[in-house]
Write a protein that holds these residues in place. Structure first.
Motif, PDB file in Angstrom:
ATOM      1  N   LEU A 294       0.786  -1.197   0.017  1.00 55.17           N
ATOM      2  CA  LEU A 294      -0.036   0.020   0.019  1.00 55.17           C
ATOM      3  C   LEU A 294       0.993   1.192   0.082  1.00 55.17           C
ATOM      4  O   LEU A 294       0.584   2.172  -0.640  1.00 55.17           O
ATOM      5  N   ALA A 295       2.094   1.213   0.857  1.00 56.09           N
ATOM      6  CA  ALA A 295       2.882   2.415   0.750  1.00 56.09           C
ATOM      7  C   ALA A 295       3.478   2.627  -0.830  1.00 56.09           C
ATOM      8  O   ALA A 295       3.502   3.648  -1.160  1.00 56.09           O
ATOM      9  N   ALA A 296       3.752   1.403  -1.276  1.00 56.62           N
ATOM     10  CA  ALA A 296       4.375   1.807  -2.539  1.00 56.62           C
ATOM     11  C   ALA A 296       3.532   2.089  -3.633  1.00 56.62           C
ATOM     12  O   ALA A 296       3.556   2.917  -4.404  1.00 56.62           O
ATOM     13  N   PHE A 297       1.917   1.848  -3.405  1.00 51.33           N
ATOM     14  CA  PHE A 297       1.037   1.985  -4.458  1.00 51.33           C
ATOM     15  C   PHE A 297       0.845   3.642  -4.037  1.00 51.33           C
ATOM     16  O   PHE A 297       0.713   4.377  -5.139  1.00 51.33           O
ATOM     17  N   PHE A 298       0.561   4.180  -2.962  1.00 50.76           N
ATOM     18  CA  PHE A 298       0.357   5.742  -2.766  1.00 50.76           C
ATOM     19  C   PHE A 298       1.412   6.408  -3.241  1.00 50.76           C
ATOM     20  O   PHE A 298       1.355   7.546  -3.687  1.00 50.76           O
ATOM     21  N   VAL A 299       2.751   5.953  -2.953  1.00 54.06           N
ATOM     22  CA  VAL A 299       3.889   6.810  -3.448  1.00 54.06           C
ATOM     23  C   VAL A 299       3.922   6.983  -4.656  1.00 54.06           C
ATOM     24  O   VAL A 299       4.385   7.880  -5.536  1.00 54.06           O
ATOM     25  N   GLY A 300       3.738   5.724  -5.435  1.00 53.22           N
ATOM     26  CA  GLY A 300       3.699   5.587  -6.882  1.00 53.22           C
ATOM     27  C   GLY A 300       2.763   6.614  -7.591  1.00 53.22           C
ATOM     28  O   GLY A 300       2.861   7.230  -8.464  1.00 53.22           O
ATOM     29  N   VAL A 301       1.473   6.722  -6.999  1.00 56.70           N
ATOM     30  CA  VAL A 301       0.321   7.740  -7.654  1.00 56.70           C
ATOM     31  C   VAL A 301       0.958   8.966  -7.385  1.00 56.70           C
ATOM     32  O   VAL A 301       0.754   9.833  -8.108  1.00 56.70           O
ATOM     33  N   ILE A 302       1.371   9.447  -6.140  1.00 53.31           N
ATOM     34  CA  ILE A 302       1.908  10.835  -5.876  1.00 53.31           C
ATOM     35  C   ILE A 302       2.866  10.971  -6.983  1.00 53.31           C
ATOM     36  O   ILE A 302       2.972  12.177  -7.504  1.00 53.31           O
ATOM     37  N   THR A 303       3.871  10.198  -7.034  1.00 53.25           N
ATOM     38  CA  THR A 303       5.124  10.516  -7.852  1.00 53.25           C
ATOM     39  C   THR A 303       4.688  10.545  -9.350  1.00 53.25           C
ATOM     40  O   THR A 303       4.924  11.569 -10.184  1.00 53.25           O
ATOM     41  N   ALA A 304       3.731   9.880  -9.960  1.00 55.54           N
ATOM     42  CA  ALA A 304       2.938   9.990 -11.140  1.00 55.54           C
ATOM     43  C   ALA A 304       2.431  11.171 -11.575  1.00 55.54           C
ATOM     44  O   ALA A 304       2.678  11.941 -12.529  1.00 55.54           O
ATOM     45  N   GLY A 305       1.597  11.531 -10.376  1.00 61.34           N
ATOM     46  CA  GLY A 305       0.798  12.416 -10.666  1.00 61.34           C
ATOM     47  C   GLY A 305       1.710  13.816 -10.621  1.00 61.34           C
ATOM     48  O   GLY A 305       1.392  14.942 -11.318  1.00 61.34           O
ATOM     49  N   ALA A 356      -7.772  12.027 -17.081  1.00 58.83           N
ATOM     50  CA  ALA A 356      -6.719  11.212 -17.609  1.00 58.83           C
ATOM     51  C   ALA A 356      -5.376  11.426 -16.577  1.00 58.83           C
ATOM     52  O   ALA A 356      -4.664  10.141 -16.750  1.00 58.83           O
ATOM     53  N   LEU A 357      -5.178  12.297 -16.098  1.00 63.18           N
ATOM     54  CA  LEU A 357      -3.830  12.246 -15.304  1.00 63.18           C
ATOM     55  C   LEU A 357      -4.092  11.275 -13.867  1.00 63.18           C
ATOM     56  O   LEU A 357      -3.085  10.710 -13.678  1.00 63.18           O
ATOM     57  N   ALA A 358      -5.586  11.411 -13.259  1.00 64.35           N
ATOM     58  CA  ALA A 358      -5.673  10.458 -12.328  1.00 64.35           C
ATOM     59  C   ALA A 358      -5.612   8.948 -12.615  1.00 64.35           C
ATOM     60  O   ALA A 358      -5.238   8.255 -11.952  1.00 64.35           O
ATOM     61  N   LEU A 359      -5.991   8.620 -13.884  1.00 68.27           N
ATOM     62  CA  LEU A 359      -6.143   7.401 -14.521  1.00 68.27           C
ATOM     63  C   LEU A 359      -4.379   6.696 -14.760  1.00 68.27           C
ATOM     64  O   LEU A 359      -4.423   5.865 -14.168  1.00 68.27           O
ATOM     65  N   VAL A 360      -3.851   7.486 -15.400  1.00 70.65           N
ATOM     66  CA  VAL A 360      -2.333   7.051 -15.742  1.00 70.65           C
ATOM     67  C   VAL A 360      -1.667   7.163 -14.280  1.00 70.65           C
ATOM     68  O   VAL A 360      -0.868   6.238 -13.963  1.00 70.65           O
ATOM     69  N   SER A 361      -1.900   8.072 -13.301  1.00 65.36           N
ATOM     70  CA  SER A 361      -1.282   7.941 -12.034  1.00 65.36           C
ATOM     71  C   SER A 361      -1.532   6.744 -11.059  1.00 65.36           C
ATOM     72  O   SER A 361      -0.676   6.112 -10.730  1.00 65.36           O
ATOM     73  N   ALA A 362      -2.715   6.376 -11.167  1.00 66.13           N
ATOM     74  CA  ALA A 362      -3.272   5.284 -10.414  1.00 66.13           C
ATOM     75  C   ALA A 362      -2.873   3.907 -10.844  1.00 66.13           C
ATOM     76  O   ALA A 362      -2.370   2.955 -10.364  1.00 66.13           O
ATOM     77  N   TRP A 363      -2.793   3.906 -12.462  1.00 60.31           N
ATOM     78  CA  TRP A 363      -2.009   2.718 -12.945  1.00 60.31           C
ATOM     79  C   TRP A 363      -0.561   2.751 -12.573  1.00 60.31           C
ATOM     80  O   TRP A 363       0.153   1.500 -12.509  1.00 60.31           O
ATOM     81  N   SER A 364       0.024   3.677 -12.638  1.00 64.68           N
ATOM     82  CA  SER A 364       1.506   3.771 -12.292  1.00 64.68           C
ATOM     83  C   SER A 364       1.698   3.303 -11.080  1.00 64.68           C
ATOM     84  O   SER A 364       2.872   2.587 -10.778  1.00 64.68           O
TER      85      SER A 364
END
Length: 401
Positions: A294-305, A356-364
């Motif tokens: 979960l930590a990796a997921f949230f950090v990944g979403v924040i980083t891509a966004g 679009a930004l939210a979708l690509v960030s969530a996927w990242s």
């Protein structure tokens, strides 16, 4: 002169009874009946200084073998190991058979300690299975033992448990990539430097496994940045450089930069939160918990966004971007096959802006968390995280971009 008329009565014969006489009963320490004594036992009693031979007792798991259960009585020993305990001492023979439960537990622990294999004071990695001293299957991300690297013994919490110097180096690479990006450095200028650093580092790492003196010198200076599983294995820096080189060389600029940032920050977040809170969450895989993922997921979403939503629009474009353009341009659309099947127009199948930004960030973030938890041929995660993240984001934008 004999007396006539009186019959001669013979004396009553003496009957020897096996029961002990009163004198023998007084001399004996027991008041019970003494059974017959064999000749060998009588000889041992008459011979001074003879040590009586005591029976050999075996602690055998009688439940597993019905023949043994039928052939002998049940042992009182709490230890269920098929091992001969040897000759019992005189002190043991004189002890009362009724021992307390606490005393029996202590004997079990002591016996288990005696049966354990002798160790050298630390948890050593598995023995080498190859001639060179390492095997590609030794690239596992198992927890680090303690005792191979001297500095880990002196700083057990700072270096060994929390790996602070290693994590600081890990995180700093992401900020270095950020600095290079805002200064307009192209990936084509970075990949030759990475390869120039990778070749001597990999060569040195190969040689240190062949020469123990070089390995000791290597560990002495770089032990703070190593895990002790890397004492007899490849250093994680090699896979870090290799993974970074692959994504910057083969993928578009934006995907390569984001993949390196995901490696730098998501892996560190997963390791930190997994060690702190992993015990309270379900376990996904060996040494991988839901808290770390979960930590990796949230950090990944924040980083891509942050990169595609703030950093890239405000700092670019740079000279040379036309030769290596971004793959994500702010819009996502359904494939033409799906749009034609449902009779949708291009405008209906296209989204842009924050959606679009939210979708690509969530996927990242999802790809980063998945690549961190997956075990791909037991390869080091410094290689699998950037490569799998780059492939996942590239495939997503190839289909919907």
């Amino acid at each position: 002169m004999s007396v006539r008329g009186k019959p001669i009565v013979p004396a009553t014969p003496r009957v020897i009874s096996p029961s002990p006489t009163p004198s023998e009963a007084r001399d004996s320490s027991q008041d019970a009946y003494l059974g017959p004594v064999t000749r060998s036992a009588a000889r041992r009693r008459q011979t001074p200084g003879a040590v009586p031979r005591l029976p050999v007792y075996e602690s055998i798991d009688e439940d597993s073998d019905p023949e043994l259960r039928r052939a002998r009585t049940r042992s009182r020993s709490p230890i269920k190991t098929r091992k001969v305990n040897g000759l019992a001492s005189t002190t043991t023979a004189t002890k009362t058979p009724r021992a307390s439960k606490t005393k029996q537990k202590k004997e079990v622990v002591k016996e288990a300690g005696d049966n354990a294999d002798l160790s050298n004071g630390h948890l050593a990695p598995p023995p080498p299975t190859a001639i060179a001293g390492w095997n590609w299957r030794d690239f596992s991300r198992s927890p680090s033992p303690l005792g191979l690297i001297p500095i880990h013994r002196h700083f057990k919490t700072l270096i060994h448990k929390h790996e602070v110097p290693r994590k600081v180096l890990h995180v700093s690479i992401g900020f270095l990539v950020y600095w290079l990006y805002v200064n307009g450095t192209q990936p084509s200028s970075v990949t030759p430097v990475l390869m120039a650093a990778l070749i001597p580092i990999a060569t040195t790492d190969f040689l240190r496994h062949r020469y123990a003196s070089l390995n000791r010198l290597y560990v002495r200076f770089l032990g703070a940045f190593m895990r002790e599983t890397e004492f007899d294995g490849w250093n994680g820096v090699i896979f870090y450089l290799l993974g970074t080189w692959i994504v910057l060389y083969f993928f578009p600029k934006d995907i390569g930069v984001v993949a390196v940032m995901l490696l730098s920050w998501c892996d560190t977040a997963a390791s930190t939160f997994g060690r702190l809170y992993g015990r309270y969450t379900p376990r996904l895989r060996r040494n991988k918990s839901l808290a770390g993922s979960l930590a990796a997921f949230f950090v990944g979403v924040i980083t891509a966004g942050w990169f595609w939503g703030l950093l890239a629009p405000k700092t670019g474009p740079f000279p040379g971007d036309d030769q290596n353009p971004f793959m994500f341009t702010g819009f996502l659309r359904l494939p033409a096959v799906i749009a034609d099947a449902f009779g949708l127009s291009e405008q209906q199948t296209t989204v842009g802006g924050p959606v679009a930004l939210a979708l690509v960030s969530a996927w990242s973030g999802l790809v980063a968390a998945g690549s961190e938890v997956v075990d791909l041929f037991k390869l080091d995660d410094n290689l699998t995280i950037p490569v799998l993240s780059g492939i996942g984001i590239w495939g997503f934008l190839k289909v919907f971009g």
